[in-house]
Motif scaffolding. Structure first.
Motif, mmCIF file in Angstrom:
data_model
loop_
_atom_site.group_PDB
_atom_site.id
_atom_site.type_symbol
_atom_site.label_atom_id
_atom_site.label_comp_id
_atom_site.label_asym_id
_atom_site.label_seq_id
_atom_site.Cartn_x
_atom_site.Cartn_y
_atom_site.Cartn_z
ATOM 1 N N ALA A 1 0.855 -1.069 0.227
ATOM 2 C CA ALA A 1 -0.037 0.109 0.060
ATOM 3 C C ALA A 1 0.747 1.290 0.072
ATOM 4 O O ALA A 1 0.440 2.337 -0.610
ATOM 5 N N LEU A 2 1.926 1.192 0.964
ATOM 6 C CA LEU A 2 2.875 2.468 0.808
ATOM 7 C C LEU A 2 3.633 2.711 -0.454
ATOM 8 O O LEU A 2 3.778 3.753 -0.893
ATOM 9 N N MET A 3 3.950 1.442 -1.046
ATOM 10 C CA MET A 3 4.409 1.531 -2.554
ATOM 11 C C MET A 3 3.542 2.184 -3.314
ATOM 12 O O MET A 3 3.942 2.994 -4.202
ATOM 13 N N LYS A 4 2.181 1.767 -3.331
ATOM 14 C CA LYS A 4 1.464 2.314 -4.396
ATOM 15 C C LYS A 4 1.223 3.951 -4.100
ATOM 16 O O LYS A 4 1.029 4.879 -4.982
ATOM 17 N N VAL B 1 -2.613 -4.067 -3.404
ATOM 18 C CA VAL B 1 -2.332 -4.903 -2.013
ATOM 19 C C VAL B 1 -3.208 -6.133 -2.524
ATOM 20 O O VAL B 1 -2.665 -7.206 -1.660
ATOM 21 N N GLY B 2 -4.409 -6.383 -2.880
ATOM 22 C CA GLY B 2 -5.118 -7.273 -3.142
ATOM 23 C C GLY B 2 -6.077 -7.827 -1.916
ATOM 24 O O GLY B 2 -6.147 -9.162 -1.690
ATOM 25 N N VAL B 3 -6.563 -6.873 -1.389
ATOM 26 C CA VAL B 3 -7.892 -7.029 -0.218
ATOM 27 C C VAL B 3 -8.781 -6.338 -0.645
ATOM 28 O O VAL B 3 -9.020 -5.506 -1.523
ATOM 29 N N GLY B 4 -9.830 -6.437 0.327
ATOM 30 C CA GLY B 4 -11.023 -5.757 0.134
ATOM 31 C C GLY B 4 -11.057 -4.378 0.705
ATOM 32 O O GLY B 4 -10.034 -3.881 1.038
ATOM 33 N N GLU B 5 -12.220 -3.629 0.571
ATOM 34 C CA GLU B 5 -12.207 -2.150 0.755
ATOM 35 C C GLU B 5 -12.195 -1.952 2.241
ATOM 36 O O GLU B 5 -11.267 -0.768 2.479
ATOM 37 N N LYS B 6 -12.506 -2.738 3.066
ATOM 38 C CA LYS B 6 -12.687 -2.206 4.620
ATOM 39 C C LYS B 6 -11.122 -2.576 5.204
ATOM 40 O O LYS B 6 -10.498 -1.810 5.822
ATOM 41 N N ARG B 7 -10.668 -3.782 4.646
ATOM 42 C CA ARG B 7 -9.139 -4.141 4.993
ATOM 43 C C ARG B 7 -8.184 -3.170 4.329
ATOM 44 O O ARG B 7 -7.217 -2.703 5.044
#
Length: 304
Positions: free
Chosen positions: A24-27, A50-56
């Motif tokens: 996430a920090l790289m993006k 990251v490949g996770v859901g919206e809440k995560r």
């Protein structure tokens, strides 16, 4: 787009950020400006990296804010992306090869699972990699010789097996205050606490023999006070009595309704077969009502 900030985020150690936080920090750093370090990555792009859901994904961004790696400048709303500032406390330097070697040496020397590591035990040096099949055969022969000599197989990594018998972990004998031996119907293994008292015999009352009271469940060789299989425990007996009482009440109500319907059908059949009797009964009823009204004290009697 800032390649420099993305590379700085990529080289952060594992004790600072997790893998998801690093992605996430790289993006966010990839979408930042080189001079202002302001970024508008968008939630969809961060989720895709990251490949996770919206809440995560929202939780990961909040964790980065808590660690001081980013800060929110503007909150995202419908139709407007959130604005973040990357590394608000200062941009770390990209580690050199020497820094990476020092980091990896410390990570390799540390135990893989600190909770299972034994204090004061140094890890063995890794084995020399086998180059050919002859090296593997020689290693297997060495292990066989060690087993034959009673030394055991010495392998790299953490020590395995139990400690020496001279220093047992568990003191010999059974602890004080616990039942000695195996209780009745135990699996004959290690000593344990007594199991359920359902199998214990039911103690009879003082006058049980004189009154002829049953001694527990008579369906077993050893009478028991409570038997789930035979439904002889007090709770099952009370439940059975309640069911029988409720069934008796329902049966009495059904009988009453059946009798009432039978009487009603019989009366209708009489009215259909003998209408003259019904008319005579109605005439008698009207006469009785008229006589009651005209009698002294009736509804039409003259006032005194």
């Amino acid at each position: 787009m800032s390649i420099h900030l993305m590379l700085v985020a990529a080289y952060l150690p594992a004790d600072v950020v997790t893998q998801s936080q690093k992605l996430a920090l790289m993006k966010i750093g990839d979408s930042a400006d080189d001079e202002t370090r302001l970024s508008k990555p968008g939630m969809k792009r961060v989720r895709a990296w990251v490949g996770v859901g919206e809440k995560r994904c929202t939780t990961i961004v909040t964790e980065l804010v808590a660690k001081g790696l980013i800060e929110r400048v503007e909150v995202g709303m419908l139709g407007r992306r959130a604005v973040y500032k990357v590394f608000p406390l200062g941009v770390p330097a990209i580690p050199s090869n020497d820094d990476l070697d020092t980091r990896f040496q410390a990570a390799d020397a540390a135990p893989k699972n600190p909770r299972l590591a034994r204090p004061g035990v140094a890890r063995a040096a890794p084995s020399k990699p086998a180059m050919t099949h002859e090296d593997i055969d020689a290693r297997a022969d060495l292990d066989a010789m060690s087993l034959a000599a009673g030394e055991g197989v010495k392998q790299s990594g953490f020590p395995r097996g139990n400690p020496d018998q001279t220093q047992p972990r568990v003191p010999p004998g059974e602890p004080q205050g616990l039942p000695q031996g195996n209780p009745k119907r135990s699996p004959r293994g290690t000593p344990s606490f007594p199991s359920s008292t359902a199998f214990l015999p039911s103690p009879p009352t003082p006058a049980a023999d004189a009154a002829g009271e049953p001694r527990g469940c008579p369906k077993h060789a050893t009478p028991a006070a409570s038997c789930r299989g035979c439904k002889t425990n007090p709770r099952a007996e009370r439940a059975a009595r309640d069911r029988e009482r409720a069934e008796a009440e329902r049966q009495s109500q059904r009988d009453f309704m059946e009798n009432w319907h039978a009487d009603l059908a019989e009366a209708r059949q009489v009215a259909h077969d003998r209408p003259q009797d019904v008319e005579a009964a109605r005439r008698l009823a009207r006469q009785a009502a008229r006589a009651a009204r005209e009698a002294p004290g009736g509804a039409r009697s003259p006032e005194k």
